[in-house]
Design a protein around this motif. Structure first.
Motif, short mmCIF file in Angstrom:
data_model
loop_
_atom_site.label_atom_id
_atom_site.label_comp_id
_atom_site.label_asym_id
_atom_site.label_seq_id
_atom_site.Cartn_x
_atom_site.Cartn_y
_atom_site.Cartn_z
N ILE A 6 4.55 -11.88 10.13
CA ILE A 6 3.66 -13.16 10.49
C ILE A 6 2.22 -12.84 11.03
CG2 ILE A 6 5.58 -14.74 11.20
CD1 ILE A 6 5.00 -14.01 14.29
N LEU A 7 2.08 -11.34 11.14
CA LEU A 7 0.76 -10.92 11.60
C LEU A 7 -0.45 -11.52 10.57
CD1 LEU A 7 -0.99 -9.42 13.60
CD2 LEU A 7 -0.58 -7.64 12.23
N GLY A 8 -1.12 -12.36 10.94
CA GLY A 8 -2.36 -12.81 10.03
C GLY A 8 -1.99 -13.91 9.27
N ALA A 9 -0.82 -14.29 9.51
CA ALA A 9 -0.19 -15.70 8.55
C ALA A 9 0.67 -16.43 9.75
CB ALA A 9 0.78 -15.38 7.47
N LYS A 14 6.15 -9.28 3.57
CA LYS A 14 4.87 -9.86 3.85
C LYS A 14 3.90 -10.52 2.74
CE LYS A 14 2.05 -7.15 6.27
NZ LYS A 14 1.14 -5.86 6.55
N LEU A 63 3.09 -17.95 19.56
CA LEU A 63 4.10 -17.25 18.91
C LEU A 63 5.43 -17.75 18.59
CD1 LEU A 63 3.46 -13.49 19.58
CD2 LEU A 63 2.71 -14.73 17.80
N PHE A 91 1.98 2.38 4.37
CA PHE A 91 2.30 1.10 4.65
C PHE A 91 1.43 0.42 5.72
CE2 PHE A 91 6.87 2.63 3.74
CZ PHE A 91 6.58 2.41 2.26
N MET A 92 1.05 -0.74 5.52
CA MET A 92 0.14 -1.29 6.53
C MET A 92 1.03 -2.12 7.78
SD MET A 92 -2.87 -0.49 5.68
CE MET A 92 -3.65 0.46 4.47
N LEU A 93 1.79 -1.25 8.42
CA LEU A 93 2.67 -1.88 9.42
C LEU A 93 2.25 -1.34 10.65
CD1 LEU A 93 6.02 -1.44 7.29
CD2 LEU A 93 4.80 -3.50 7.52
N VAL A 94 2.52 -2.25 11.65
CA VAL A 94 2.52 -1.96 13.05
C VAL A 94 3.91 -1.33 13.52
CG1 VAL A 94 1.93 -2.55 15.32
CG2 VAL A 94 0.78 -3.53 13.55
N GLU A 95 3.90 -0.17 13.77
CA GLU A 95 5.29 0.46 13.92
C GLU A 95 5.99 0.30 15.09
OE1 GLU A 95 5.03 4.83 13.55
OE2 GLU A 95 4.95 4.54 11.43
N ASN A 96 5.26 -0.38 16.16
CA ASN A 96 6.18 -0.55 17.28
C ASN A 96 6.44 -2.14 17.44
OD1 ASN A 96 3.60 -1.38 18.20
ND2 ASN A 96 3.71 -0.29 20.09
N PHE A 97 5.97 -2.88 16.31
CA PHE A 97 6.36 -4.30 16.03
C PHE A 97 7.75 -4.63 15.66
CE2 PHE A 97 2.07 -6.67 16.42
CZ PHE A 97 1.67 -6.07 17.67
N GLU A 118 7.48 -9.60 13.35
CA GLU A 118 6.20 -9.63 14.02
C GLU A 118 5.08 -9.23 12.75
OE1 GLU A 118 6.55 -9.01 18.63
OE2 GLU A 118 6.83 -7.41 17.43
N HIS A 130 0.61 -1.35 -0.01
CA HIS A 130 -0.13 0.21 0.11
C HIS A 130 0.95 1.23 0.09
CE1 HIS A 130 -3.86 -2.24 0.89
NE2 HIS A 130 -2.97 -2.98 1.55
#
Lengths: 324, 523
Positions: free
Chosen positions: B109-112, B161, B118, B96-102, B106, B93
Motif C-alpha cells: 500500500i505504500l504510496g497507493a 505492488k 491506515l 528490490f524497493m521494499l522496506v524490510e521491516n514492514f 504495508e 527493480h
C-alpha cells in the motif's frame, strides 16, 4: 530518616516537571530520525524556543504569543537544517551542531541588545507565563487518603504544557503507526528508494518531518523559559536536548518507550535535587556533583549496550541521492 | 482493444529517438523501440550498454534529453515515478524497493493508500492483493515481514505492488540474478500468465537462455544503441551473443580434462559461529588438488562467502582446521590476509568495490593493494611512483585492461575492467592457490570469455583453484568438480562434466526447504 508518601509524591511530581521538555524533544527527534534526518540540533532548538518564548512574552505579556513565536522560530531553524541536509545532502550532524552553536551565541547577543540584562530576559509576571492549573475535583478529592494525595499532588497542579507533553506522546504514536503519513515517514527513514519509486517525494516528506520537530521543540523550549522558569537565562537548555536524544535512542525510536526513558532521566534529576544535602543511612551524604552527574553516567552505560542494541532507522543520517 | 476503428491495437510502448547522456557519457543514443501489447519483450546487452538507463527513463527515474515516449499510442511525458505509475507502468527493480521491516501488505500500500488512515487502506488492499495472488499465482503471506520471507517471494511482492497500482506494462530488471533455477521457472510461469491476461512484460537480462525460453521478441543493445530487434523464434543464443559483443563469441570453453596432483587445500570439519551466535558454517570437509578447479555452488548467503573469508585469512574460524599450501588455520591459530598472500595464496574477493580495490584510488594504487609493502614499490619514505606505474601497465597489458591509464581512478573503469585488473594483480605472482569469488559478476560477455581462459590457464600451470560463483553456467563450464552448499553445510558434490542446472538447482534449494516452500505458498 523516613521517606513518607508526600516525599515520594513530590519527587515524582518533580520528575514529571523535569521530564516534560525531554519528552517534547524526544518526540521531535523521533519524527525527524524516523524520516532519516539525524537531529542533534534538538538542544539548540530547545534553547532558541526558550529565548523566543521568553522575549515575546516579556514584550507582549502573552504566554500564547510567546509559544507561537517559539514554534515559528524553531520551524525556521528546522528549515535551515532541512535546506542543508535534505536539499543539499549536507552532513546532518555538522548542520545540527552548527545550529546549536549559532543559537547558543545568538540568544545571548540578541538578549543583550534587546533587554540590556547580560543575556537574560526580564522576569515575567504570572500572567505572562503558563501557570499550574488545578484539575476539576481537586478540592473534593483532597480529603481521600492516598488517592486524594496522588490526584492533587501528582496528577493535578501542573501547567498546561505538561499535559500537552503527555498528549504529544499519544499523538506521535497515532500518527506514526495509524496514518498514511506515518507509514510513509517510517518508510522514508528505512528505504527512501522504495518511497521514491512509489511516486512519493522523499524531500517533501522529510521537510514535513523536520518541521514537526520544530513545532515540538518550540513547545519544549517555551516550557523551559516561561512555564518551568520565569525568564530566559543563557544556555538554560543545559544539555536537555542531548539527554532527549539519548532517551529517544534508549527508547528505540518508539514514542512510549522513549517517554519512559525521559522519565528515567527526569527521575534521576529530581532525585538529585531532593537528595542535595540529605544524609542517607550507611552511605552518608552523597556528593551533589555525583548525583548531578548520574543522568549522564546512566546515558553512557545505557548506550554502551547495556540494554541491547538499539537499531536506528536504516537510512537515518544518510542523504538521499538518486543513484546512477 | 476490440475497437473496430483501429484494427491493429497501438503499441504498448513506442519510444522515438530517445537520447540521454551523463556528462560526456552517452548512455542512450537515438533509441527507437516498440513493444506490442500483451507480449514479453527481452532486452539484452552487456553491462553499460544502456539497458538500465533506458528502463529508468521509461519509469521516470531520469528524464530523457530528447525523444518522445508513446504509451498505448498516446504521447506521454514521464518526469518521475508518479507519471510512470499513472501511465500504467510498473517496475520490478534489480535491488528490490521494499522496506524490510514492514509487512508485505504495508509495502504494497505504500504510496497507493486509499485514505489518510491506515486501517482502511489495509482492509482495501487485503482484498485486492488476495485477488491478484489468486489470479496470477503470486502466492505470498501478506502479513509476513519482508526480511522474514525468501528472496523469491520478495520479488513477488514487487510484482504485486506494480499490479496493485494498476500496471499494464511490467518492467523487470535482471529478475533472476538472485533466484534459484526453480524459483526462476516459477517466475517465468507467472510472467506468461500475466502476458496471457494482456499485460505487457519487458525483461532485462544478460542470460540468453532466459531470453530464448521466455520472450516473444528481443532487442539487443550495444554502446547505448539498439543494434537489433528480432523475433525470438527466429534467432539463436549464438547470434544474440554476437550482436551484443559485436564479434563472434565462443559459448563453450575449450578445456582439457583436469589432471589433479598433490593436495593443496585440505579442509576438515570447518565450522563458524558468528558474532550473533548464528551458525554460518558447519562440518565443511573437502580437498582441492593442484591442477584442479573446484567450484562451490549455492544460493548466496549459504556460507560460501564466509568460507572464502576464512580461507583468505579475513576472519577466524570457530571449529575444525584448514591447510592451504602449508599454511594452517584453526580456531586457535588465526591467519591474516598478508600471511596468506605470503604463502602463495591469491584471493579475488567477491565484492570488488568493497574488498577488491579502493574505488577512489588510482588504478596504479589499486594494482599493488596487498603487495604495497613490497620493497619494489616502497622507498624509505615515498612510494616508487615509476615502478608502480610500470607494474600497472604490465598488468593492464597482460589482461587487456582498458583504458590502460594507471593514473585513472579505479572507480572510472567499467566493472569488467576493474575485475580484470584485480585478477591480473592476484594472478601475476603465479600463486599456487587461487581463491576466487564471483569472478564474472557484472562483467560483460567478452571479458567473461577472457577471464575464464585465464583461470583455466592457471589450473593448467598446476595451481589449485577454488571458485565460488552464483552463475551455474559458469560453474558447470569452468569447474572440474562442484561442491554444493546449503545453510552452511555441504549437501552434495558432483562431477562438473555430469552436472546440469536442474540437479544443481534442486541441491542448492535442498529438498526439505522445497517442502516448506510449498507449504508456505499453498497454505
Amino acid at each position: 530518616m523516613e521517606f513518607a508518601l508526600t516525599d515520594i509524591l513530590s519527587i515524582l511530581a518533580a520528575t514529571i516537571r523535569v521530564s516534560t521538555p525531554l519528552i517534547f524533544a524526544a518526540m521531535a527527534g523521533i519524527f525527524s530520525e524516523r524520516s532519516g534526518i539525524v537531529d542533534i540540533s534538538l538542544e539548540g532548538k530547545l534553547l532558541a524556543g526558550a529565548f523566543a518564548a521568553a522575549s515575546v512574552a516579556a514584550v507582549t505579556g502573552s504566554p500564547w504569543l510567546g509559544l507561537l513565536a517559539a514554534i515559528v522560530v524553531n520551524m525556521l531553524l528546522s528549515l535551515i537544517h532541512g535546506f542543508a541536509s535534505i536539499t543539499h545532502n549536507g552532513d546532518q550532524v555538522v548542520s545540527g551542531v552548527a545550529i546549536n552553536i549559532i543559537v547558543s551565541g545568538l540568544t545571548v547577543v540578541l538578549g543583550m541588545a534587546w533587554f540590556h540584562r547580560a543575556g537574560q530576559t526580564p522576569t515575567l509576571p504570572s500572567d505572562a507565563r503558563f501557570m499550574p492549573i488545578h484539575l476539576p475535583g481537586t478540592e473534593a478529592l483532597s480529603h481521600i487518603p492516598i488517592l486524594g494525595d496522588i490526584y492533587t499532588k501528582l496528577i493535578s497542579g501542573h501547567n498546561l504544557l505538561v499535559y500537552v507533553a503527555f498528549l504529544s506522546v499519544a499523538v506521535t504514536w497515532w500518527v506514526l503507526f495509524k496514518t498514511r503519513f506515518g507509514l510513509r515517514l517510517r518508510a522514508v527513514g528505512e528505504n527512501p528508494n522504495a518511497v521514491d519509486t512509489a511516486g512519493i517525494s522523499v524531500a517533501f516528506l522529510r521537510y514535513r518531518a523536520v518541521l514537526i520537530a520544530g513545532i515540538l521543540t518550540g513547545i519544549g523550549g517555551t516550557y523551559i523559559s516561561i512555564a518551568q522558569n520565569a525568564s530566559f537565562i543563557r544556555d538554560m537548555s543545559a544539555g536537555q536536548g542531548y539527554i532527549a536524544l539519548a532517551a529517544m535512542i534508549f527508547g528505540k525510536w518508539k514514542p512510549l518507550p522513549a517517554m519512559f526513558a525521559c522519565f528515567l532521566f527526569g527521575f534521576l534529576d529530581a532525585l538529585a535535587m531532593r537528595l542535595q544535602g540529605v544524609s542517607l543511612p550507611y552511605v552518608g551524604e552523597i556528593p551533589v556533583q555525583f548525583i548531578q552527574a548520574s543522568p549522564y553516567i546512566l546515558t553512557v552505560i545505557l548506550l554502551a549496550g547495556f540494554v541491547g542494541r538499539a537499531v536506528a532507522p536504516k537510512a537515518d543520517g544518510v542523504p538521499y541521492v538518486k543513484e546512477r | 482493444m476490440k475497437d473496430a476503428s483501429s484494427p491493429t491495437p497501438p503499441m504498448a510502448i513506442d519510444l522515438r529517438g530517445i537520447s540521454k547522456s551523463f556528462g560526456t557519457v552517452q548512455a542512450n543514443k537515438d533509441i527507437y523501440f516498440s513493444v506490442p501489447q500483451g507480449t514479453i519483450h527481452g532486452i539484452v546487452g552487456e553491462n553499460g550498454a544502456g539497458k538500465s538507463t533506458l528502463m529508468s527513463i521509461l519509469y521516470g527515474f531520469y528524464e530523457a534529453d530528447s525523444g518522445e515516449i508513446y504509451i498505448d499510442g498516446k504521447l506521454t511525458r514521464i518526469r518521475n515515478s508518479t507519471d510512470a505509475i499513472a501511465a500504467g507502468i510498473g517496475m520490478v527493480h534489480q535491488h528490490f524497493m521494499l522496506v524490510e521491516n514492514f509487512t508485505v501488505l504495508e509495502n504494497i500500500i505504500l504510496g497507493a493508500e486509499s485514505g489518510a488512515m491506515l486501517s482502511r487502506s489495509i482492509a482495501d488492499a487485503t482484498t485486492e492483493a488476495e485477488r491478484l495472488e489468486e489470479e496470477f499465482g503470486l502466492h505470498v503471506d501478506l502479513h509476513a515481514r519482508i526480511d522474514e520471507i525468501p528472496v523469491g517471494q520478495q520479488q513477488r511482492v514487487e510484482t504485486i505492488k506494480a499490479l496493485y497500482r494498476g500496471a499494464r506494462i511490467l518492467i523487470l530488471d535482471e529478475p533472476t540474478g538472485v533466484l534459484t533455477p526453480q524459483e526462476a521457472d516459477q517466475l517465468f510461469d507467472i510472467l506468461r500468465s500475466l502476458r496471457d491476461k494482456g499485460v505487457t512484460v519487458i525483461i532485462i537480462t544478460h542470460k540468453l537462455r532466459e531470453i530464448m525460453d521466455l520472450t516473444d521478441n528481443v532487442s539487443v543493445m550495444r554502446q547505448g544503441q539498439i543494434v537489433a530487434n528480432v523475433k525470438t523464434s527466429e534467432t539463436s543464443k549464438e547470434e544474440l551473443a554476437e550482436l551484443m559483443v559485436g564479434r563472434k563469441i565462443r559459448m563453450d570453453l575449450d578445456k582439457t580434462a583436469a589432471d589433479p596432483k598433490e593436495t593443496l587445500i585440505e579442509i576438515k570439519h570447518l565450522g563458524l559461529i558468528d558474532e550473533q551466535q548464528i551458525k554460518r558454517l558447519e562440518d565443511i570437509t573437502f580437498e582441492v588438488h593442484s591442477g584442479e578447479i573446484v567450484g562451490i555452488a549455492g544460493v548466496s548467503g549459504n556460507g560460501q562467502s564466509e568460507l572464502l573469508e576464512i580461507l583468505s585469512g579475513m576472519r577466524p574460524c570457530s571449529k575444525g582446521e584448514a591447510h592451504i599450501n602449508g599454511l594452517t588455520i584453526t580456531p586457535s591459530q588465526h591467519s591474516n590476509p598478508g600471511e596468506v598472500r605470503h604463502a602463495s595464496i591469491a584471493h579475488v574477493p567477491e565484492d570488488r568495490l568493497k574488498r577488491g580495490l579502493i574505488p577512489r584510488f588510482s588504478a596504479g594504487e589499486s594494482a599493488i593493494l596487498g603487495y604495497h609493502n613490497n620493497p619494489e614499490y616502497n622507498g624509505a619514505i615515498l612510494s616508487k611512483a615509476e615502478a608502480i606505474k610500470k607494474h600497472c601497465l604490465h598488468l593492464m597489458d597482460a589482461f587487456d585492461v582498458r583504458p590502460n591509464h594507471p593514473a585513472l581512478k579505479s572507480a572510472n573503469f567499467s566493472g569488467g575492467n576493474q575485475q580484470k585488473l584485480i585478477l591480473a594483480r592476484e594472478m601475476d605472482p603465479d600463486p599456487k592457490v587461487l581463491l576466487v569469488g564471483q569472478p564474472t559478476r557484472g562483467v560483460d560477455i567478452g571479458a567473461i570469455e577472457f577471464i575464464h581462459k585465464q583461470i583455466i590457464a592457471m589450473r593448467d600451470r598446476g595451481s589449485a583453484v577454488l571458485l565460488v560463483s552464483g552463475e551455474l553456467d559458469e560453474l558447470i563450464s569452468l569447474a572440474d568438480r562442484i561442491v554444493v552448499m546449503f545453510d552452511g553445510r555441504i549437501v552434495g558434490e558432483v562431477n562438473a562434466a555430469e552436472a546440469d542446472e536442474r540437479t544443481l538447482g534442486l541441491m542448492m534449494a535442498n529438498a526439505h526447504q522445497e517442502d516448506e516452500y510449498k507449504e508456505a505458498t499453498h497454505g
